[in-house]
Design a protein around this motif. Structure first.
Motif, PDB file in Angstrom:
ATOM      1  N   MET A  98     -20.593  -1.042  -9.291  1.00 30.68           N
ATOM      2  CA  MET A  98     -19.532  -1.499 -10.180  1.00 30.68           C
ATOM      3  C   MET A  98     -18.287  -1.802  -9.350  1.00 30.68           C
ATOM      4  SD  MET A  98     -18.080  -2.368 -12.870  1.00 30.68           S
ATOM      5  CE  MET A  98     -16.328  -2.726 -12.993  1.00 30.68           C
ATOM      6  N   LEU A  99     -17.856  -3.053  -9.384  1.00 32.12           N
ATOM      7  CA  LEU A  99     -16.679  -3.494  -8.643  1.00 32.12           C
ATOM      8  C   LEU A  99     -15.992  -4.585  -9.448  1.00 32.12           C
ATOM      9  CD1 LEU A  99     -14.981  -3.519  -6.012  1.00 32.12           C
ATOM     10  CD2 LEU A  99     -16.540  -5.301  -5.173  1.00 32.12           C
ATOM     11  N   GLY A 100     -14.702  -4.389  -9.710  1.00 37.52           N
ATOM     12  CA  GLY A 100     -13.964  -5.389 -10.481  1.00 37.52           C
ATOM     13  C   GLY A 100     -13.598  -6.596  -9.646  1.00 37.52           C
ATOM     14  N   THR A 101     -12.977  -6.336  -8.510  1.00 33.46           N
ATOM     15  CA  THR A 101     -12.574  -7.418  -7.601  1.00 33.46           C
ATOM     16  C   THR A 101     -12.260  -6.797  -6.251  1.00 33.46           C
ATOM     17  OG1 THR A 101     -11.129  -9.347  -7.346  1.00 33.46           O
ATOM     18  CG2 THR A 101     -10.104  -7.326  -8.137  1.00 33.46           C
ATOM     19  N   VAL A 102     -11.920  -7.613  -5.287  1.00 35.80           N
ATOM     20  CA  VAL A 102     -11.552  -7.137  -3.951  1.00 35.80           C
ATOM     21  C   VAL A 102     -10.131  -7.572  -3.651  1.00 35.80           C
ATOM     22  CG1 VAL A 102     -13.879  -7.093  -3.035  1.00 35.80           C
ATOM     23  CG2 VAL A 102     -12.581  -9.221  -2.954  1.00 35.80           C
ATOM     24  N   PRO A 103      -9.425  -6.859  -2.763  1.00 32.17           N
ATOM     25  CA  PRO A 103      -8.053  -7.245  -2.413  1.00 32.17           C
ATOM     26  C   PRO A 103      -8.004  -8.639  -1.807  1.00 32.17           C
ATOM     27  CG  PRO A 103      -8.553  -5.024  -1.658  1.00 32.17           C
ATOM     28  CD  PRO A 103      -9.853  -5.631  -2.090  1.00 32.17           C
ATOM     29  N   ALA A 104      -6.843  -9.251  -1.870  1.00 33.26           N
ATOM     30  CA  ALA A 104      -6.664 -10.585  -1.295  1.00 33.26           C
ATOM     31  C   ALA A 104      -7.004 -10.568   0.192  1.00 33.26           C
ATOM     32  CB  ALA A 104      -5.227 -11.045  -1.504  1.00 33.26           C
ATOM     33  N   GLY A 105      -7.610 -11.643   0.642  1.00 33.29           N
ATOM     34  CA  GLY A 105      -7.980 -11.758   2.048  1.00 33.29           C
ATOM     35  C   GLY A 105      -9.444 -11.491   2.312  1.00 33.29           C
ATOM     36  N   TYR A 106     -10.164 -10.958   1.320  1.00 33.45           N
ATOM     37  CA  TYR A 106     -11.594 -10.705   1.452  1.00 33.45           C
ATOM     38  C   TYR A 106     -12.376 -11.764   0.678  1.00 33.45           C
ATOM     39  CZ  TYR A 106     -10.412  -6.099   3.317  1.00 33.45           C
ATOM     40  OH  TYR A 106      -9.923  -5.070   4.080  1.00 33.45           O
ATOM     41  N   LEU A 107     -13.658 -11.880   0.995  1.00 37.94           N
ATOM     42  CA  LEU A 107     -14.500 -12.809   0.251  1.00 37.94           C
ATOM     43  C   LEU A 107     -14.553 -12.388  -1.216  1.00 37.94           C
ATOM     44  CD1 LEU A 107     -17.491 -13.324   2.720  1.00 37.94           C
ATOM     45  CD2 LEU A 107     -15.642 -14.935   2.220  1.00 37.94           C
ATOM     46  N   PRO A 108     -14.379 -13.332  -2.145  1.00 36.55           N
ATOM     47  CA  PRO A 108     -14.363 -12.974  -3.573  1.00 36.55           C
ATOM     48  C   PRO A 108     -15.704 -12.414  -4.033  1.00 36.55           C
ATOM     49  CG  PRO A 108     -14.488 -15.356  -3.304  1.00 36.55           C
ATOM     50  CD  PRO A 108     -14.238 -14.785  -1.939  1.00 36.55           C
ATOM     51  N   GLU A 109     -15.678 -11.288  -4.705  1.00 36.33           N
ATOM     52  CA  GLU A 109     -16.866 -10.698  -5.317  1.00 36.33           C
ATOM     53  C   GLU A 109     -16.419  -9.744  -6.411  1.00 36.33           C
ATOM     54  OE1 GLU A 109     -19.166  -8.048  -2.911  1.00 36.33           O
ATOM     55  OE2 GLU A 109     -17.466  -7.522  -1.641  1.00 36.33           O
ATOM     56  N   ILE A 180      -8.644   0.156 -15.013  1.00 36.76           N
ATOM     57  CA  ILE A 180      -7.705   1.028 -14.307  1.00 36.76           C
ATOM     58  C   ILE A 180      -7.829   0.930 -12.792  1.00 36.76           C
ATOM     59  CG2 ILE A 180      -6.997   3.430 -13.982  1.00 36.76           C
ATOM     60  CD1 ILE A 180      -7.868   3.996 -16.830  1.00 36.76           C
ATOM     61  N   ALA A 181      -9.046   0.821 -12.292  1.00 38.86           N
ATOM     62  CA  ALA A 181      -9.256   0.805 -10.836  1.00 38.86           C
ATOM     63  C   ALA A 181     -10.201  -0.323 -10.457  1.00 38.86           C
ATOM     64  CB  ALA A 181      -9.810   2.150 -10.383  1.00 38.86           C
ATOM     65  N   PRO A 182      -9.795  -1.569 -10.676  1.00 38.25           N
ATOM     66  CA  PRO A 182     -10.714  -2.696 -10.466  1.00 38.25           C
ATOM     67  C   PRO A 182     -11.147  -2.912  -9.023  1.00 38.25           C
ATOM     68  CG  PRO A 182      -8.487  -3.482 -10.851  1.00 38.25           C
ATOM     69  CD  PRO A 182      -8.470  -2.014 -11.132  1.00 38.25           C
ATOM     70  N   THR A 183     -10.376  -2.403  -8.056  1.00 36.63           N
ATOM     71  CA  THR A 183     -10.737  -2.629  -6.647  1.00 36.63           C
ATOM     72  C   THR A 183     -11.522  -1.466  -6.049  1.00 36.63           C
ATOM     73  OG1 THR A 183      -8.624  -1.713  -5.895  1.00 36.63           O
ATOM     74  CG2 THR A 183      -8.723  -4.100  -6.287  1.00 36.63           C
ATOM     75  N   THR A 184     -11.846  -0.480  -6.875  1.00 34.12           N
ATOM     76  CA  THR A 184     -12.571   0.698  -6.384  1.00 34.12           C
ATOM     77  C   THR A 184     -14.057   0.587  -6.714  1.00 34.12           C
ATOM     78  OG1 THR A 184     -10.625   2.089  -6.745  1.00 34.12           O
ATOM     79  CG2 THR A 184     -12.739   3.207  -6.468  1.00 34.12           C
ATOM     80  N   PRO A 185     -14.932   0.496  -5.720  1.00 33.73           N
ATOM     81  CA  PRO A 185     -16.380   0.444  -6.003  1.00 33.73           C
ATOM     82  C   PRO A 185     -16.847   1.785  -6.564  1.00 33.73           C
ATOM     83  CG  PRO A 185     -15.879  -0.271  -3.759  1.00 33.73           C
ATOM     84  CD  PRO A 185     -14.652   0.394  -4.284  1.00 33.73           C
ATOM     85  N   THR A 186     -17.592   1.754  -7.644  1.00 33.77           N
ATOM     86  CA  THR A 186     -18.119   2.981  -8.239  1.00 33.77           C
ATOM     87  C   THR A 186     -19.600   2.789  -8.561  1.00 33.77           C
ATOM     88  OG1 THR A 186     -17.501   2.303 -10.480  1.00 33.77           O
ATOM     89  CG2 THR A 186     -15.898   3.595  -9.259  1.00 33.77           C
TER      90      THR A 186
END
Length: 288
Positions: A98-109, A180-186
């Motif tokens: 489960m991952l919402g998005t990644v910080p800017a500068g990384y490949l979008p996923e 709440i934590a879209p950039t945190t992989p769970t």
């Protein structure tokens, strides 16, 4: 001089002489077609017709009574198979957690970039043996909990309602993580299991069970929710708990008449719609 009586034959097997009639339709039946009945014998067609007219046994919450917690077994098997897949190919974790998005500068996923399946697939993955705080204990604890709680809940709800509860709880946990934590992989089945815990509590209250043991169980579950704020994804746990509670309240307090199934299905669909709307709104925010 008396005439010879006509030979009677089975209605399903015309070449077989028969002298026994079906007690329901009065047709002749041979030994192969005889089915034991309360009085005498019945033909196969009457037995099937009688079975259709018998009302199916239902649980207190409207589900069909089952003799074995089959869905729980299947869910455990799916989690274990996914874990074996992770061990063979570790990249599965990064691809389906489960991952919402990644910080800017990384490949979008992530969900924000069209990978909506992560909202559910992450609930069937667990930490690799040597990763994180728990390692292999992550899946062991979750599967033991699923085995202990899932069997009880499934037998009370029936298979269909139980599966809907499990999946909506898993989805509820993922959506709260996204919010709440879209950039945190769970990853992990904990959200769904917290939903089952909420269901266990609601059902016990509705059935008038002795609440001492149930309250101790719930206190332990809530304590773990607090502790998990430092160790695991409390968002996933809380989201699963809330979703499971909402679904089971609808199951438990729907009117016990012909409207019950309609109310229960409607509540599940309403929750699903709410979760989808919240997820879509968050994705729109993340992609602006």
């Amino acid at each position: 001089m008396e005439s010879e009586s006509a030979v009677t034959t089975c209605y399903r097997h015309p070449k077989v002489e028969s002298h026994v009639r079906c007690t329901r339709c009065d047709r002749y039946i041979c030994p192969d077609c005889m089915r034991e009945a309360a009085v005498g014998h019945q033909c196969p067609e009457c037995v099937r017709e009688g079975a259709r007219s018998v009302r199916q046994a239902r649980t207190a919450f409207g589900g069909r009574v089952t003799s074995a917690p089959t869905v729980t077994y299947v869910l455990i098997a799916l989690n274990v198979l996914a874990y074996l897949g992770e061990m063979v190919r570790p990249s599965i974790v990064d691809r389906f957690d489960m991952l919402g998005t990644v910080p800017a500068g990384y490949l979008p996923e992530g969900v924000a970039h069209g990978e909506w399946y992560r909202l559910l697939t992450g609930a069937f993955l667990h930490l690799p043996p040597t990763d994180g705080t728990f390692g292999i204990l992550h899946i062991v604890m979750n599967m033991v909990s699923l085995w202990n709680i899932g069997r009880v809940v499934e037998m009370q709800l029936g298979r269909v309602r139980y599966l809907a509860l499990y999946l909506l709880s898993a989805l509820g946990g993922s959506v709260l993580v996204l919010l709440i934590a879209p950039t945190t992989p769970t990853l992990g089945a904990s959200g769904a299991i917290f939903g089952l815990g909420a269901a266990y509590y609601v059902m016990a209250r509705r059935l008038g069970a002795d609440m001492d043991a149930v309250n101790r169980f719930m206190a332990g579950l809530l304590l773990w929710l607090v502790i998990s704020a430092w160790l695991t994804s409390w968002q996933g746990h809380l989201g699963g708990l809330l979703a499971g509670g909402v679904v089971t309240l609808a199951y438990a307090y729907a009117p016990r008449d012909s409207r019950r199934t309609l109310v229960q299905v409607g509540a599940c669909l309403a929750l699903l719609a709410l979760l989808v709307i919240l997820a879509m709104a968050k994705v729109a925010e993340l992609t602006i």
